[in-house]
Design a protein around this motif. Sequence first.
Motif, PDB file in Angstrom:
ATOM      1  N   LEU A  12       0.958  -1.229  -0.093  1.00  0.00           N
ATOM      2  CA  LEU A  12       0.061  -0.002  -0.097  1.00  0.00           C
ATOM      3  C   LEU A  12       0.850   1.435   0.185  1.00  0.00           C
ATOM      4  O   LEU A  12       0.641   2.332  -0.503  1.00  0.00           O
ATOM      5  CB  LEU A  12      -1.099   0.178   1.423  1.00  0.00           C
ATOM      6  N   ALA A  13       1.930   1.369   0.636  1.00  0.00           N
ATOM      7  CA  ALA A  13       2.940   2.397   0.595  1.00  0.00           C
ATOM      8  C   ALA A  13       3.335   2.760  -0.803  1.00  0.00           C
ATOM      9  O   ALA A  13       3.241   3.892  -1.137  1.00  0.00           O
ATOM     10  CB  ALA A  13       4.158   2.155   1.376  1.00  0.00           C
ATOM     11  N   GLN A  14       3.713   1.571  -1.518  1.00  0.00           N
ATOM     12  CA  GLN A  14       4.256   2.145  -2.949  1.00  0.00           C
ATOM     13  C   GLN A  14       3.025   2.631  -3.598  1.00  0.00           C
ATOM     14  O   GLN A  14       3.221   3.605  -4.528  1.00  0.00           O
ATOM     15  CB  GLN A  14       4.620   0.744  -3.603  1.00  0.00           C
ATOM     16  N   PHE A  15       1.833   2.046  -3.480  1.00  0.00           N
ATOM     17  CA  PHE A  15       0.630   2.719  -4.179  1.00  0.00           C
ATOM     18  C   PHE A  15       0.399   4.165  -3.748  1.00  0.00           C
ATOM     19  O   PHE A  15       0.144   4.797  -4.664  1.00  0.00           O
ATOM     20  CB  PHE A  15      -0.726   1.743  -3.936  1.00  0.00           C
ATOM     21  N   ASN A  16       0.358   4.395  -2.531  1.00  0.00           N
ATOM     22  CA  ASN A  16       0.418   5.841  -2.150  1.00  0.00           C
ATOM     23  C   ASN A  16       1.407   6.886  -2.757  1.00  0.00           C
ATOM     24  O   ASN A  16       1.004   7.820  -3.063  1.00  0.00           O
ATOM     25  CB  ASN A  16       0.351   5.907  -0.506  1.00  0.00           C
ATOM     26  N   GLY A  93     -11.930   0.234  -3.817  1.00  0.00           N
ATOM     27  CA  GLY A  93     -12.309  -0.810  -4.314  1.00  0.00           C
ATOM     28  C   GLY A  93     -10.731  -1.298  -4.933  1.00  0.00           C
ATOM     29  O   GLY A  93     -10.487  -2.765  -4.920  1.00  0.00           O
ATOM     30  N   ARG A  94      -9.750  -0.669  -5.506  1.00  0.00           N
ATOM     31  CA  ARG A  94      -8.456  -1.058  -6.055  1.00  0.00           C
ATOM     32  C   ARG A  94      -7.722  -1.642  -4.792  1.00  0.00           C
ATOM     33  O   ARG A  94      -7.101  -2.761  -4.739  1.00  0.00           O
ATOM     34  CB  ARG A  94      -7.877   0.073  -6.606  1.00  0.00           C
ATOM     35  N   ILE A  95      -7.904  -0.781  -3.705  1.00  0.00           N
ATOM     36  CA  ILE A  95      -6.930  -1.382  -2.419  1.00  0.00           C
ATOM     37  C   ILE A  95      -7.575  -2.574  -1.786  1.00  0.00           C
ATOM     38  O   ILE A  95      -6.777  -3.382  -1.470  1.00  0.00           O
ATOM     39  CB  ILE A  95      -7.097  -0.236  -1.416  1.00  0.00           C
ATOM     40  N   MET A  96      -8.842  -2.742  -1.834  1.00  0.00           N
ATOM     41  CA  MET A  96      -9.527  -4.002  -1.287  1.00  0.00           C
ATOM     42  C   MET A  96      -9.293  -5.279  -2.314  1.00  0.00           C
ATOM     43  O   MET A  96      -9.034  -6.185  -1.801  1.00  0.00           O
ATOM     44  CB  MET A  96     -10.903  -3.816  -1.174  1.00  0.00           C
ATOM     45  N   ALA A  97      -9.240  -4.875  -3.313  1.00  0.00           N
ATOM     46  CA  ALA A  97      -8.752  -5.874  -4.430  1.00  0.00           C
ATOM     47  C   ALA A  97      -7.588  -6.481  -4.139  1.00  0.00           C
ATOM     48  O   ALA A  97      -6.983  -7.464  -4.313  1.00  0.00           O
ATOM     49  CB  ALA A  97      -8.943  -5.403  -5.818  1.00  0.00           C
ATOM     50  N   GLY A  98      -6.526  -5.531  -4.177  1.00  0.00           N
ATOM     51  CA  GLY A  98      -5.080  -5.707  -3.700  1.00  0.00           C
ATOM     52  C   GLY A  98      -5.028  -6.649  -2.485  1.00  0.00           C
ATOM     53  O   GLY A  98      -4.247  -7.625  -2.441  1.00  0.00           O
ATOM     54  N   GLU A 129       2.063 -13.140  -4.884  1.00  0.00           N
ATOM     55  CA  GLU A 129       2.360 -11.757  -4.208  1.00  0.00           C
ATOM     56  C   GLU A 129       2.873 -10.624  -5.133  1.00  0.00           C
ATOM     57  O   GLU A 129       2.268  -9.537  -5.045  1.00  0.00           O
ATOM     58  CB  GLU A 129       3.245 -11.986  -3.232  1.00  0.00           C
ATOM     59  N   SER A 130       3.898 -10.674  -5.870  1.00  0.00           N
ATOM     60  CA  SER A 130       4.418  -9.842  -6.695  1.00  0.00           C
ATOM     61  C   SER A 130       3.310  -9.410  -8.028  1.00  0.00           C
ATOM     62  O   SER A 130       3.102  -8.182  -8.063  1.00  0.00           O
ATOM     63  CB  SER A 130       5.617 -10.204  -7.401  1.00  0.00           C
ATOM     64  N   ALA A 131       2.553 -10.667  -8.473  1.00  0.00           N
ATOM     65  CA  ALA A 131       1.618 -10.222  -9.532  1.00  0.00           C
ATOM     66  C   ALA A 131       0.460  -9.193  -8.769  1.00  0.00           C
ATOM     67  O   ALA A 131      -0.116  -8.361  -9.693  1.00  0.00           O
ATOM     68  CB  ALA A 131       1.097 -11.506 -10.017  1.00  0.00           C
ATOM     69  N   CYS A 132      -0.034  -9.616  -7.593  1.00  0.00           N
ATOM     70  CA  CYS A 132      -1.101  -8.709  -6.988  1.00  0.00           C
ATOM     71  C   CYS A 132      -0.523  -7.338  -6.701  1.00  0.00           C
ATOM     72  O   CYS A 132      -1.177  -6.593  -7.283  1.00  0.00           O
ATOM     73  CB  CYS A 132      -1.297  -9.313  -5.853  1.00  0.00           C
ATOM     74  N   ASN A 133       0.648  -7.107  -6.278  1.00  0.00           N
ATOM     75  CA  ASN A 133       0.994  -5.777  -6.196  1.00  0.00           C
ATOM     76  C   ASN A 133       1.334  -4.947  -7.224  1.00  0.00           C
ATOM     77  O   ASN A 133       1.210  -3.801  -7.474  1.00  0.00           O
ATOM     78  CB  ASN A 133       2.536  -6.029  -5.118  1.00  0.00           C
ATOM     79  N   ASP A 134       1.819  -5.774  -8.479  1.00  0.00           N
ATOM     80  CA  ASP A 134       2.323  -5.135  -9.819  1.00  0.00           C
ATOM     81  C   ASP A 134       0.782  -4.671 -10.345  1.00  0.00           C
ATOM     82  O   ASP A 134       0.846  -3.721 -11.083  1.00  0.00           O
ATOM     83  CB  ASP A 134       2.859  -6.033 -10.531  1.00  0.00           C
TER      84      ASP A 134
END
Length: 155
Positions: A12-16, A93-98, A129-134
């Motif tokens: 989440l930090a990277q997304f932020n 939505g995007r955060i919860m999907a991740g 995990e990497s695919a989800c975060n990417d």
Amino acid sequence: RLDDMTVVLWDLAQFNNLLIQQHAKSMGFAVEDETDFRFGLQHLKQNTPLQRYAVSIGQVCGPPAPAHNSKKCENRNMITFDGIHICLQTFGGRIMAGLACVIRCATTYGETRKSSSAGESSHRLRACESACNDQYMSLKEIDPAFFSPSSGRGS
């Protein structure tokens, strides 16, 4: 017991960081690359003694960007109103999907380390995990194929 625990990274930090950088660029701040956070030094002036920190203009303001140490933004953005909490109405939505995606990785591939295929399971867990975060903790458009159970990505 810790040795039975599966730990996954929900970035989440990277997304932020990506959201705020992209927003700062759109407001006219010079952002060189993904490690450039100089725009974060441009702050609003603290309005009250109770306000413990000065918020970053690139974090809370919408265009046009106010001058450094202005008392307020003309417009607030839809990323974070207070500089701390991400607007869930916009990004929930995007955060919860991740989050759901990395939980699925943990429950699918996070089996016990005692199994004979523990190394393979760990590799699959990290790839998932990497695919989800990417996919979700980035600014990429979400690929519809990601939702296909036959794709094997993020599952």
